[in-house]
Design a protein around this motif. Sequence first.
Motif, PDB file in Angstrom:
ATOM      1  N   ARG A  16       0.833  -1.210   0.000  1.00  0.00           N
ATOM      2  CA  ARG A  16       0.000   0.000   0.000  1.00  0.00           C
ATOM      3  C   ARG A  16       0.868   1.261   0.000  1.00  0.00           C
ATOM      4  O   ARG A  16       0.625   2.203  -0.767  1.00  0.00           O
ATOM      5  CB  ARG A  16      -0.905  -0.046   1.240  1.00  0.00           C
ATOM      6  N   THR A  20       1.506   4.352  -3.250  1.00  0.00           N
ATOM      7  CA  THR A  20       1.380   5.806  -3.157  1.00  0.00           C
ATOM      8  C   THR A  20       2.725   6.488  -3.385  1.00  0.00           C
ATOM      9  O   THR A  20       2.806   7.515  -4.074  1.00  0.00           O
ATOM     10  CB  THR A  20       0.801   6.211  -1.793  1.00  0.00           C
ATOM     11  N   PRO A 303      -8.786   2.385   4.408  1.00  0.00           N
ATOM     12  CA  PRO A 303      -9.339   2.622   3.069  1.00  0.00           C
ATOM     13  C   PRO A 303     -10.799   3.076   3.042  1.00  0.00           C
ATOM     14  O   PRO A 303     -11.197   3.800   2.125  1.00  0.00           O
ATOM     15  CB  PRO A 303      -9.171   1.263   2.379  1.00  0.00           C
ATOM     16  N   GLU A 306     -10.693   6.715   3.444  1.00  0.00           N
ATOM     17  CA  GLU A 306     -10.191   7.320   2.206  1.00  0.00           C
ATOM     18  C   GLU A 306     -11.298   7.416   1.175  1.00  0.00           C
ATOM     19  O   GLU A 306     -11.433   8.425   0.464  1.00  0.00           O
ATOM     20  CB  GLU A 306      -9.038   6.478   1.651  1.00  0.00           C
ATOM     21  N   ASP A 312      -5.945  10.414   0.056  1.00  0.00           N
ATOM     22  CA  ASP A 312      -4.980   9.326   0.189  1.00  0.00           C
ATOM     23  C   ASP A 312      -4.232   9.563   1.498  1.00  0.00           C
ATOM     24  O   ASP A 312      -3.429  10.495   1.615  1.00  0.00           O
ATOM     25  CB  ASP A 312      -4.018   9.347  -0.999  1.00  0.00           C
ATOM     26  N   GLU A 315      -0.383   9.525   1.442  1.00  0.00           N
ATOM     27  CA  GLU A 315       0.155  10.782   0.912  1.00  0.00           C
ATOM     28  C   GLU A 315       0.143  11.870   1.986  1.00  0.00           C
ATOM     29  O   GLU A 315       1.116  12.625   2.136  1.00  0.00           O
ATOM     30  CB  GLU A 315      -0.656  11.240  -0.301  1.00  0.00           C
ATOM     31  N   PHE A 371      -6.325   2.595  -6.592  1.00  0.00           N
ATOM     32  CA  PHE A 371      -6.370   3.808  -5.784  1.00  0.00           C
ATOM     33  C   PHE A 371      -7.161   4.931  -6.455  1.00  0.00           C
ATOM     34  O   PHE A 371      -6.978   6.092  -6.155  1.00  0.00           O
ATOM     35  CB  PHE A 371      -4.956   4.276  -5.445  1.00  0.00           C
ATOM     36  N   ARG A 377     -11.992  -1.940  -4.714  1.00  0.00           N
ATOM     37  CA  ARG A 377     -10.540  -1.816  -4.523  1.00  0.00           C
ATOM     38  C   ARG A 377     -10.060  -3.063  -3.779  1.00  0.00           C
ATOM     39  O   ARG A 377     -10.710  -3.516  -2.841  1.00  0.00           O
ATOM     40  CB  ARG A 377     -10.244  -0.553  -3.724  1.00  0.00           C
TER      41      ARG A 377
END
Length: 667
Positions: A16, A20, A303, A306, A312, A315, A371, A377
Amino acid sequence: MFQKILIANRGEIACRVITTAARMGIKTVAIYSDADVRAKHVAMADEAVRIGPAAVAESYLQGQKIIEAALHTGAQAIHPGYGFLSENPDFVEAVEAAGLVFIGPPASAIRAMGLKDAAKALMAEAGVPVVPGYHGESQDPDFLAAEAGKIGYPVLIKARAGGGGKGMRLVEKPADFMDALAGARREGQASFGDPTCLIEKYITHPRHIEIQVFGDGHGNVIHLFERDCSLQRRHQKVIEEAPAPGMPAGVREAMGRAAVEAARAIGYTGAGTVEFIVDGSGPLREDGFWFMEMNTRLQVEHPVSEAITGLDFVELQLRVAAGEPLPVRQDDLTVDGWAFEARVYAEDVPKGFLPATGRLEHLHFPSASAFEAGPVRIDAGVRQGDEISPWYDPMIAKVIVHGPTRSAALNMLSSALEECRIVGSVTNVELLAALSRHGGFRRGEVDTGLIARDMAELMPASEPSFQVLALAALGGLNLLGAEEGSDPWDSLVGWRHWSAARQFVHLESGGRCIEAQVTSLGQGRFTVSVMGETVTLNMMGLGGPTVRVEVDGHQFNADIVCEADRVSVFVSGRSFSFGLADALSEVDEEQAAGDTITAPMPGLVRAVYGRPGASVTKGEALLVLEAMKMEHTLFAPRDGVVSEVLAAEGEQVTNGTLLLALEPQDE
């Protein structure tokens, strides 16, 4: 921004973070143990460094080796993922002392929340409501039992350094307290190196609702709404959702405010989660939630948050760690739709969720865009052909869906789970699919006891239909793989000149040997006789293991995956696995009679209660086996006398190892 980071973790979370980082143009360094030399996260990273043998204590918990790997490869920062060293303040300080950046909160914040008892005292001082209980230093068993009596049963015993359900015991009556305390202490010591426990009042209709928070180095702290993690087994989360069903705006605001105050009280930066226990006996209310703990890291279930915020979180972690302010403020955030995450584990649900191992011979998930804001996902740390080993958490993947409404998202989750095809290990996929269809859950009526309470409804005992047996027979005889050519002889698999092509196969299921007779009619048509039924099937290929089946004018899809000694059939959201038995083999009578105790999974023998010559009664505890840091008690299958004890405390055993033998009592 960083140019290169090292991920001090493995599996799904390492993959994961790498995804990113790659999108942001950041190079990545993976670490691996000997068991992970060919793992997915190792292959995805730009570089990888061996860190030690398979055992966690000798590899992924070797903080100094990890720091040296970061320095050697030129990484500027370390992302800890979750688990392992992610909440170890000593590791954070060592990272920073080496001139590296720790992508997470400061050591002081981790220390403040690292011990449940101290964290609750701190939260009470900050005005955050906490669950009634004993959080003091005394660990005298008799004193703790007396405190439990004052609190009032049922109570929860919790290892103060615990997490993920480890070191936690529900005690419903005083007679069970001492054994439960001993077990919680053992798990606390094994998993966290700390046997200290606290006692709390158990909320009888609890909901587990947590608030995602983020802080930066510029004084900004925000919350990103709530997640409901109430669907649990053995105190571990199974399906999470965001937002929480039945959440009034006032309660969301109150919980979010409390979570932000909790983060501010410890000077928090980065991603974190404040977990609350919530009274689910009626409508949610502003005075009906209490602080449980704070996870000072990214959560497994991030997630879903998110999905509903469009952000994200990895990030955001990277940007905050690099010194940037959060790019959003509280007023910028809104809830968009509904999201669910289902955790797919290698585990044997009918056997009490025992962790399982095995090589993933076949692995198929629904189409996903990892993503982007797509409806499905898949976050996975394994690939087809990878091994689920006894060394680490048995998670295979997370299936995440995002829809405009809760009902739409649940429908998508159910469909996505029915598309999962996993061969090589038993899994919990059918339970997850059943939960997604559960009437009470679909209505939003959920609490942490739902799975245990409705297990018979969720996983009813059922035999494979004769149609499933027929499909397994075709797969077992390898009658589905060859493509027919123009030569008419191609269609006569197993042909004999004096009769139609006829073959026999023996399928093994539940200790039974089932004989099936297959007659090939040519052009993909077969008759199969099994269990007193005869059915004609017309097989129409769709590609890969998927076939289109026609029976009595009804067409449906099925997946049939064949191995050397096993065939698996997936149909109508159900999966069935059959051994290809030797017709002359017999079940071992001694084992079938319940005369032996064997290891149901690989693990460490933590305790041996049975002694040679001792009389035991059915249901009496004989051994304790530890697997994946969780304890599993093995009980006597019948009355008898212990004739042999073949395992010793501290011994590592494999699945099927003979541990103890019984003999009948003298009349």
